[in-house]
Design a protein around this motif. Sequence first.
Motif, short mmCIF file in Angstrom:
data_model
loop_
_atom_site.label_atom_id
_atom_site.label_comp_id
_atom_site.label_asym_id
_atom_site.label_seq_id
_atom_site.Cartn_x
_atom_site.Cartn_y
_atom_site.Cartn_z
N PRO A 1 0.82 -1.22 0.00
CA PRO A 1 0.00 0.00 0.00
C PRO A 1 0.85 1.26 0.00
O PRO A 1 1.92 1.31 0.60
CB PRO A 1 -0.82 -0.13 1.29
CG PRO A 1 -0.04 -1.07 2.15
CD PRO A 1 0.63 -2.01 1.22
N ALA A 2 0.37 2.26 -0.69
CA ALA A 2 1.06 3.54 -0.81
C ALA A 2 0.39 4.58 0.08
O ALA A 2 -0.84 4.66 0.13
CB ALA A 2 1.04 4.00 -2.27
N CYS A 3 1.19 5.37 0.76
CA CYS A 3 0.62 6.38 1.66
C CYS A 3 -0.09 7.47 0.89
O CYS A 3 -0.95 8.17 1.41
CB CYS A 3 1.72 6.97 2.55
SG CYS A 3 2.88 8.08 1.70
N GLN A 4 0.30 7.65 -0.39
CA GLN A 4 -0.29 8.64 -1.30
C GLN A 4 0.06 10.08 -0.92
O GLN A 4 -0.56 11.02 -1.42
CB GLN A 4 -1.81 8.44 -1.42
CG GLN A 4 -2.18 7.05 -1.91
CD GLN A 4 -3.66 6.83 -2.08
OE1 GLN A 4 -4.42 7.78 -2.19
NE2 GLN A 4 -4.09 5.57 -2.14
N GLU A 5 1.08 10.23 -0.07
CA GLU A 5 1.47 11.57 0.37
C GLU A 5 2.96 11.85 0.21
O GLU A 5 3.36 13.02 0.15
CB GLU A 5 1.08 11.78 1.83
CG GLU A 5 -0.42 11.72 2.09
CD GLU A 5 -0.75 11.84 3.57
OE1 GLU A 5 0.20 11.79 4.39
OE2 GLU A 5 -1.93 11.98 3.91
N LEU B 1 3.71 10.79 -4.81
CA LEU B 1 3.31 11.95 -5.60
C LEU B 1 4.11 12.04 -6.90
O LEU B 1 3.65 12.66 -7.86
CB LEU B 1 3.50 13.23 -4.78
CG LEU B 1 2.63 13.34 -3.52
CD1 LEU B 1 2.96 14.61 -2.75
CD2 LEU B 1 1.15 13.32 -3.89
N GLY B 2 5.28 11.39 -6.94
CA GLY B 2 6.13 11.44 -8.12
C GLY B 2 5.86 10.31 -9.09
O GLY B 2 6.61 10.15 -10.06
N GLY B 3 4.83 9.51 -8.86
CA GLY B 3 4.45 8.49 -9.82
C GLY B 3 5.04 7.12 -9.56
O GLY B 3 4.97 6.24 -10.43
N GLN B 4 5.62 6.88 -8.36
CA GLN B 4 6.17 5.57 -8.02
C GLN B 4 5.56 5.06 -6.71
O GLN B 4 6.26 4.77 -5.75
CB GLN B 4 7.69 5.64 -7.90
CG GLN B 4 8.40 5.96 -9.20
CD GLN B 4 9.91 6.02 -9.01
OE1 GLN B 4 10.41 6.78 -8.18
NE2 GLN B 4 10.64 5.23 -9.78
N LEU C 1 16.75 -3.46 -15.94
CA LEU C 1 15.63 -2.86 -15.23
C LEU C 1 15.11 -3.82 -14.16
O LEU C 1 15.16 -5.04 -14.32
CB LEU C 1 14.48 -2.55 -16.20
CG LEU C 1 14.84 -1.72 -17.44
CD1 LEU C 1 13.64 -1.67 -18.39
CD2 LEU C 1 15.26 -0.31 -17.04
N SER C 2 14.61 -3.25 -13.08
CA SER C 2 13.88 -4.05 -12.10
C SER C 2 12.40 -3.70 -12.19
O SER C 2 12.05 -2.59 -12.57
CB SER C 2 14.39 -3.78 -10.68
OG SER C 2 14.09 -2.45 -10.29
N SER C 3 11.57 -4.67 -11.85
CA SER C 3 10.13 -4.42 -11.90
C SER C 3 9.51 -4.90 -10.59
O SER C 3 9.24 -6.09 -10.41
CB SER C 3 9.48 -5.14 -13.08
OG SER C 3 8.10 -4.84 -13.15
N LEU C 4 9.33 -3.99 -9.65
CA LEU C 4 8.72 -4.32 -8.37
C LEU C 4 7.21 -4.16 -8.46
O LEU C 4 6.71 -3.08 -8.80
CB LEU C 4 9.28 -3.40 -7.28
CG LEU C 4 8.69 -3.57 -5.88
CD1 LEU C 4 8.95 -4.97 -5.34
CD2 LEU C 4 9.24 -2.52 -4.92
N TYR C 5 6.50 -5.25 -8.21
CA TYR C 5 5.04 -5.23 -8.23
C TYR C 5 4.50 -4.68 -9.54
O TYR C 5 3.48 -4.00 -9.58
CB TYR C 5 4.50 -4.42 -7.05
CG TYR C 5 3.14 -4.84 -6.54
CD1 TYR C 5 2.45 -5.95 -7.03
CD2 TYR C 5 2.51 -4.10 -5.53
CE1 TYR C 5 1.21 -6.31 -6.55
CE2 TYR C 5 1.28 -4.47 -5.03
CZ TYR C 5 0.63 -5.56 -5.54
OH TYR C 5 -0.61 -5.93 -5.05
N GLY C 6 5.22 -4.97 -10.64
CA GLY C 6 4.77 -4.53 -11.95
C GLY C 6 4.71 -3.03 -12.10
O GLY C 6 4.03 -2.52 -13.01
N GLU C 7 5.44 -2.30 -11.23
CA GLU C 7 5.42 -0.83 -11.25
C GLU C 7 3.98 -0.31 -11.34
O GLU C 7 3.68 0.65 -12.05
CB GLU C 7 6.28 -0.28 -12.39
CG GLU C 7 7.76 -0.60 -12.21
CD GLU C 7 8.68 0.21 -13.11
OE1 GLU C 7 8.17 1.02 -13.91
OE2 GLU C 7 9.90 0.04 -13.00
#
Length: 362
Positions: free
Chosen positions: A89-93, A98-101, A302-308
């Motif tokens: 889960p992302a805090c979204q703050e 906020l930068g798209g990751q 490249l790495s792909s964590l959780y499918g970005e």
Amino acid sequence: MRAAILHAVGNDKLDIRDDVTLAPVGPTDVRVRIRATGVCHSDLSAMSGVLPQPVPLVPGHEGAGEVVEVGEHVTSLKPGDHVVINWRPACQECDLCLGGQPYMCMKFVIESFSKGNFRLGGDDATVFGMAGCGTWAEEIIVPWQGAIKIADDVPWEAAALIGCGITTGVGAAINTARVRPGSTVAVIGCGGVGLSVIQGARVSGARTILAIDPLTSKHELARKVGATHAVTPEQVPDALNELTAGKGFDYGFEVVGKSATIQSAWQVTRQGGDVVVVGAGAMDDMVSISAFSLLFEGKNLLSSLYGEADVRHDFPYFADLYKSGQLDLESMISSRIRLSDLNDAVAALRGGEVLRQIVIMD
């Protein structure tokens, strides 16, 4: 309630018991009744210590269910909503969110090592949930960002797969590599996530998709979900010559989590191509690539964590792809089992022959 508990890292057996309870729901939390949950290779990695987790632990991170209670500050969900569990889960703050990751956000990852929402028996001992989830339980508590609403007509089994395997694999092809129509793709490892990479490459319009796995029993299914060719590692040189005239593939996906297969993905990818690491490896497994090759071959590692993934968009999007027939999720389910079968399921996964075993909750 019932839950499967790992008491110590390295244990082969889970303690499946029915005297587990939950902590109170916090003001920004939701309580979810799990309806279906997958048995993923990352669960094995958590049990063995390859993926560090606190113990005692309820494993499981790939799940879907129904919201039964929400905290007083939660406005985006309500009881009765169908949700897919988001194990990252992302805090979204923060700046990453906020930068798209958002898939890189560490707030709840860090919190999961000190906050356990399960309680064991009469002694009220704290038990942690894998990745802050612990979907190998009848109910869980997660932050509201860890429960993503989807349409009610998505079957629980499909929704559970979207929670990890599908998003990790399809996302690696669509979000990380951005596979181009007409391109060539090699996928090393044909487990659940590898098959999802194959599907993502197919949906993206790749013209050639080579599935590579030592188990020939997995080749037929790889073809069924989108691979145009399937070989064992020993057959790769011939396939490389036949399919790319020896030049290599535009994209090489590693979906095993081993340094040896990462190097293999590098070797089968053409000059200027993309090598995408999807498998979760051990911290002490080091990859060696010559500095000369790294520069002059022009390949992108490249790495792909959780499918970005931004799961707020991608979970419903992948569900729509499934409903429209563009993602084959049914073929990826090896068997449907009960919570009481988890020890057998873990043993079967260690054997390597099965894909996704899905636990159906009563």
